[in-house]
Design a protein around this motif. Structure first.
Motif, PDB file in Angstrom:
ATOM      1  N   GLY A   1      -3.576  -5.041   5.265  1.00 53.41           N
ATOM      2  CA  GLY A   1      -4.820  -5.729   4.944  1.00 53.41           C
ATOM      3  C   GLY A   1      -5.978  -5.289   5.818  1.00 53.41           C
ATOM      4  O   GLY A   1      -7.137  -5.595   5.545  1.00 53.41           O
ATOM      5  N   LEU A   2      -5.654  -4.549   6.899  1.00 53.81           N
ATOM      6  CA  LEU A   2      -6.679  -4.055   7.811  1.00 53.81           C
ATOM      7  C   LEU A   2      -7.071  -2.611   7.485  1.00 53.81           C
ATOM      8  O   LEU A   2      -7.874  -2.005   8.183  1.00 53.81           O
ATOM      9  CB  LEU A   2      -6.189  -4.153   9.259  1.00 53.81           C
ATOM     10  CG  LEU A   2      -5.790  -5.567   9.721  1.00 53.81           C
ATOM     11  CD1 LEU A   2      -5.136  -5.528  11.085  1.00 53.81           C
ATOM     12  CD2 LEU A   2      -7.005  -6.480   9.735  1.00 53.81           C
ATOM     13  N   MET A   3      -6.454  -2.066   6.431  1.00 55.05           N
ATOM     14  CA  MET A   3      -6.766  -0.690   6.002  1.00 55.05           C
ATOM     15  C   MET A   3      -7.339  -0.776   4.582  1.00 55.05           C
ATOM     16  O   MET A   3      -6.618  -1.066   3.628  1.00 55.05           O
ATOM     17  CB  MET A   3      -5.484   0.162   6.030  1.00 55.05           C
ATOM     18  CG  MET A   3      -4.823   0.164   7.414  1.00 55.05           C
ATOM     19  SD  MET A   3      -3.150   0.906   7.445  1.00 55.05           S
ATOM     20  CE  MET A   3      -3.538   2.661   7.363  1.00 55.05           C
TER      21      MET A   3
ATOM     22  N   LEU B   1      -5.574   0.687   1.564  1.00 58.98           N
ATOM     23  CA  LEU B   1      -4.294   0.058   1.231  1.00 58.98           C
ATOM     24  C   LEU B   1      -4.512  -1.366   0.715  1.00 58.98           C
ATOM     25  O   LEU B   1      -3.847  -1.820  -0.218  1.00 58.98           O
ATOM     26  CB  LEU B   1      -3.369   0.030   2.462  1.00 58.98           C
ATOM     27  CG  LEU B   1      -2.527   1.287   2.740  1.00 58.98           C
ATOM     28  CD1 LEU B   1      -3.371   2.545   2.795  1.00 58.98           C
ATOM     29  CD2 LEU B   1      -1.725   1.136   4.018  1.00 58.98           C
ATOM     30  N   ARG B   2      -5.483  -2.006   1.347  1.00 58.98           N
ATOM     31  CA  ARG B   2      -5.801  -3.405   1.020  1.00 58.98           C
ATOM     32  C   ARG B   2      -6.026  -3.594  -0.479  1.00 58.98           C
ATOM     33  O   ARG B   2      -5.603  -4.574  -1.073  1.00 58.98           O
ATOM     34  CB  ARG B   2      -7.060  -3.806   1.805  1.00 58.98           C
ATOM     35  CG  ARG B   2      -7.522  -5.238   1.620  1.00 58.98           C
ATOM     36  CD  ARG B   2      -8.427  -5.632   2.767  1.00 58.98           C
ATOM     37  NE  ARG B   2      -9.634  -4.822   2.826  1.00 58.98           N
ATOM     38  CZ  ARG B   2     -10.263  -4.486   3.961  1.00 58.98           C
ATOM     39  NH1 ARG B   2      -9.808  -4.888   5.126  1.00 58.98           N
ATOM     40  NH2 ARG B   2     -11.348  -3.748   3.939  1.00 58.98           N
ATOM     41  N   GLU B   3      -6.712  -2.616  -1.051  1.00 64.11           N
ATOM     42  CA  GLU B   3      -7.067  -2.657  -2.463  1.00 64.11           C
ATOM     43  C   GLU B   3      -5.857  -2.847  -3.382  1.00 64.11           C
ATOM     44  O   GLU B   3      -5.980  -3.383  -4.469  1.00 64.11           O
ATOM     45  CB  GLU B   3      -7.717  -1.309  -2.782  1.00 64.11           C
ATOM     46  CG  GLU B   3      -8.810  -1.334  -3.780  1.00 64.11           C
ATOM     47  CD  GLU B   3      -9.404   0.063  -3.891  1.00 64.11           C
ATOM     48  OE1 GLU B   3      -9.275   0.668  -4.959  1.00 64.11           O
ATOM     49  OE2 GLU B   3      -9.978   0.542  -2.876  1.00 64.11           O
ATOM     50  N   HIS B   4      -4.688  -2.376  -2.929  1.00 64.68           N
ATOM     51  CA  HIS B   4      -3.498  -2.418  -3.796  1.00 64.68           C
ATOM     52  C   HIS B   4      -2.549  -3.555  -3.448  1.00 64.68           C
ATOM     53  O   HIS B   4      -1.520  -3.716  -4.089  1.00 64.68           O
ATOM     54  CB  HIS B   4      -2.761  -1.073  -3.705  1.00 64.68           C
ATOM     55  CG  HIS B   4      -3.620   0.076  -4.135  1.00 64.68           C
ATOM     56  ND1 HIS B   4      -3.764   0.456  -5.448  1.00 64.68           N
ATOM     57  CD2 HIS B   4      -4.428   0.896  -3.422  1.00 64.68           C
ATOM     58  CE1 HIS B   4      -4.599   1.478  -5.527  1.00 64.68           C
ATOM     59  NE2 HIS B   4      -5.023   1.763  -4.308  1.00 64.68           N
ATOM     60  N   LEU B   5      -2.870  -4.313  -2.428  1.00 65.42           N
ATOM     61  CA  LEU B   5      -1.995  -5.411  -2.026  1.00 65.42           C
ATOM     62  C   LEU B   5      -1.935  -6.449  -3.138  1.00 65.42           C
ATOM     63  O   LEU B   5      -2.916  -6.697  -3.828  1.00 65.42           O
ATOM     64  CB  LEU B   5      -2.491  -6.063  -0.725  1.00 65.42           C
ATOM     65  CG  LEU B   5      -2.295  -5.228   0.535  1.00 65.42           C
ATOM     66  CD1 LEU B   5      -2.935  -5.912   1.720  1.00 65.42           C
ATOM     67  CD2 LEU B   5      -0.813  -4.975   0.789  1.00 65.42           C
ATOM     68  N   GLY B   6      -0.806  -7.064  -3.277  1.00 63.58           N
ATOM     69  CA  GLY B   6      -0.669  -8.041  -4.345  1.00 63.58           C
ATOM     70  C   GLY B   6      -0.052  -7.414  -5.585  1.00 63.58           C
ATOM     71  O   GLY B   6       0.433  -8.120  -6.461  1.00 63.58           O
ATOM     72  N   GLY B   7      -0.050  -6.087  -5.641  1.00 67.20           N
ATOM     73  CA  GLY B   7       0.520  -5.405  -6.797  1.00 67.20           C
ATOM     74  C   GLY B   7       1.999  -5.088  -6.660  1.00 67.20           C
ATOM     75  O   GLY B   7       2.629  -4.595  -7.602  1.00 67.20           O
ATOM     76  N   CYS B   8       2.547  -5.345  -5.470  1.00 67.09           N
ATOM     77  CA  CYS B   8       3.966  -5.017  -5.240  1.00 67.09           C
ATOM     78  C   CYS B   8       4.861  -6.059  -5.923  1.00 67.09           C
ATOM     79  O   CYS B   8       4.490  -7.226  -6.058  1.00 67.09           O
ATOM     80  CB  CYS B   8       4.270  -4.989  -3.746  1.00 67.09           C
ATOM     81  SG  CYS B   8       3.279  -3.797  -2.834  1.00 67.09           S
ATOM     82  N   ARG B   9       6.051  -5.610  -6.332  1.00 69.01           N
ATOM     83  CA  ARG B   9       6.984  -6.523  -7.007  1.00 69.01           C
ATOM     84  C   ARG B   9       7.425  -7.641  -6.075  1.00 69.01           C
ATOM     85  O   ARG B   9       7.523  -8.787  -6.473  1.00 69.01           O
ATOM     86  CB  ARG B   9       8.194  -5.741  -7.515  1.00 69.01           C
ATOM     87  CG  ARG B   9       9.145  -6.602  -8.353  1.00 69.01           C
ATOM     88  CD  ARG B   9      10.313  -5.786  -8.891  1.00 69.01           C
ATOM     89  NE  ARG B   9       9.861  -4.613  -9.638  1.00 69.01           N
ATOM     90  CZ  ARG B   9      10.662  -3.599  -9.990  1.00 69.01           C
ATOM     91  NH1 ARG B   9      11.937  -3.604  -9.656  1.00 69.01           N
ATOM     92  NH2 ARG B   9      10.180  -2.577 -10.664  1.00 69.01           N
ATOM     93  N   PHE B  10       7.701  -7.307  -4.814  1.00 66.99           N
ATOM     94  CA  PHE B  10       8.166  -8.315  -3.848  1.00 66.99           C
ATOM     95  C   PHE B  10       7.008  -8.747  -2.949  1.00 66.99           C
ATOM     96  O   PHE B  10       6.283  -7.914  -2.428  1.00 66.99           O
ATOM     97  CB  PHE B  10       9.306  -7.750  -3.000  1.00 66.99           C
ATOM     98  CG  PHE B  10      10.485  -7.287  -3.820  1.00 66.99           C
ATOM     99  CD1 PHE B  10      11.294  -8.200  -4.488  1.00 66.99           C
ATOM    100  CD2 PHE B  10      10.752  -5.927  -3.941  1.00 66.99           C
ATOM    101  CE1 PHE B  10      12.365  -7.764  -5.260  1.00 66.99           C
ATOM    102  CE2 PHE B  10      11.829  -5.489  -4.704  1.00 66.99           C
ATOM    103  CZ  PHE B  10      12.635  -6.401  -5.365  1.00 66.99           C
TER     104      PHE B  10
END
Ligand SMILES: Nc1nc2c(ncn2[C@@H]2O[C@H](COP(=O)(O)OP(=O)(O)OP(=O)(O)O)[C@@H](O)[C@H]2O)c(=O)[nH]1
Ligand SMILES: [Zn+2]
Length: 296
Positions: free
Chosen positions: A239-241, A244-253
């Motif tokens: 979340g500090l990058m 990468l932050r942009e894609h957080l929440g898209g992971c299955r787990f």
């Protein structure tokens, strides 16, 4: 000032257990920490007890708005407190480490400190390649200022106005050149502080706070290579990058560590070329370092 008067002051230089504090009227005193407590940093607002015209004892620290650490192998050492801006100095020659810039930016994001990347030595013929590398950080939304400190320091001035900035960068990028251009008499003051803190030995290990004007301050910390990330958890890292932050929440787990888990959105974005592979690799290295530090 009467002896044994309690008052507040700012730490303007620190070296090991020795400090120089500055009172509101500008008076400077050598100060030591009471007892074994030594975790104070340059920029800290502290409560002091004045012992005499030269000496004080630090009794405690006021709440900090921000705090940066220097990390060597296993230890976090306080380096600067209450800074509002992190100035990361890079240059075309010698070549700079993109990973170090990435780490500094994460440290800044973690502490809510505004980062500014300065590409110094832009007068050199090698500057074009360095400019192209900087385009990556610009695209992520970071400010990048092109500078030639040797020729003209003026373009940096508006960025420092009203800020308490800390200068960081690898050796040879031009930090001293920048400090000297901003404060022509800084070298003399550095020596004066070395004498006060180290009984005459020249040292470059201490951090020093300089006043550029009443509202703008600069902390120079020679040799600073990397900031510690002690307060950051592995979960908070991506979340500090920004990329990468942009894609957080898209992971299955929801507790994905973005390694070999199926359905990892960060890994998918890396495979698609949206995230640069070295950035995901940096996340993994930082996760490993935090785990190693926690196990230590
Ligand atoms: N061409 C060019 N050279 C520069 C510029 N700024 C600094 N330099 C040179 O780069 C070299 C390193 O500069 P320093 O200011 O000593 O670098 P530093 O980051 O303080 O390095 P350390 O003291 O090792 O931490 C010196 O030879 C400077 O003269 C610039 O704007 N242009
Ligand atoms: Zn993931």
């Amino acid at each position: 000032m009467n002896a044994n008067t309690a008052t507040t002051a700012t730490i303007v230089a620190s070296h090991g257990r020795a400090y120089i504090v500055e009172q509101a009227d500008g008076t400077r005193l050598s100060a030591s920490a009471r007892g074994k407590k030594t975790d104070y940093a340059c920029g800290d607002r502290v409560r002091i007890k004045v012992l005499n015209a030269e000496q004080a004892v630090i009794e405690g620290v006021e709440p900090r708005s921000t705090l940066l650490y220097r990390s060597d192998q296993w230890r976090e050492k306080l380096i600067a407190a209450n800074v509002t801006q992190l100035v990361i100095v890079a240059a075309p020659v010698p070549s700079f480490s993109e990973e170090l810039i990435g780490r500094c930016l994460i440290a800044a994001e973690a502490e809510d400190i505004a980062p500014l990347i300065v590409l110094n030595k832009c007068d050199l013929p090698e500057a074009d390649a360095a400019r192209q590398k900087m385009a990556f950080w610009r695209a992520l939304g970071y400010r990048v200022l092109e500078l030639s400190a040797q020729q003209q320091i003026a373009p940096l001035l508006p960025y420092l106005q009203g800020q308490t900035s800390v200068l960081v960068g690898q050796s040879g990028m031009g930090k001293s050149t920048i400090t000297n251009a901003l404060l022509p008499d800084a070298r003399a003051r550095v020596n004066e502080i070395s004498v006060a803190l180290d009984s005459g030995k020249h040292t470059t290990t201490h951090a020093t706070l300089y006043h550029l004007d009443a509202a703008s301050h600069l902390i120079d910390s020679p040799g600073l290579q990397s900031f510690g990330l002690a307060h950051v958890t592995a979960e908070a890292l991506p979340g500090l990058m920004p990329d990468l932050r942009e894609h957080l929440g898209g992971c299955r787990f929801h507790n994905c560590r973005h390694r070999a888990e199926p359905g990892c959105a960060l890994r998918a974005a890396t495979d698609q070329g949206t995230i640069r592979p070295d950035r995901l690799a940096l996340l993994h290295r930082l996760q490993d370092e935090l785990a190693a530090a926690a196990a230590y």
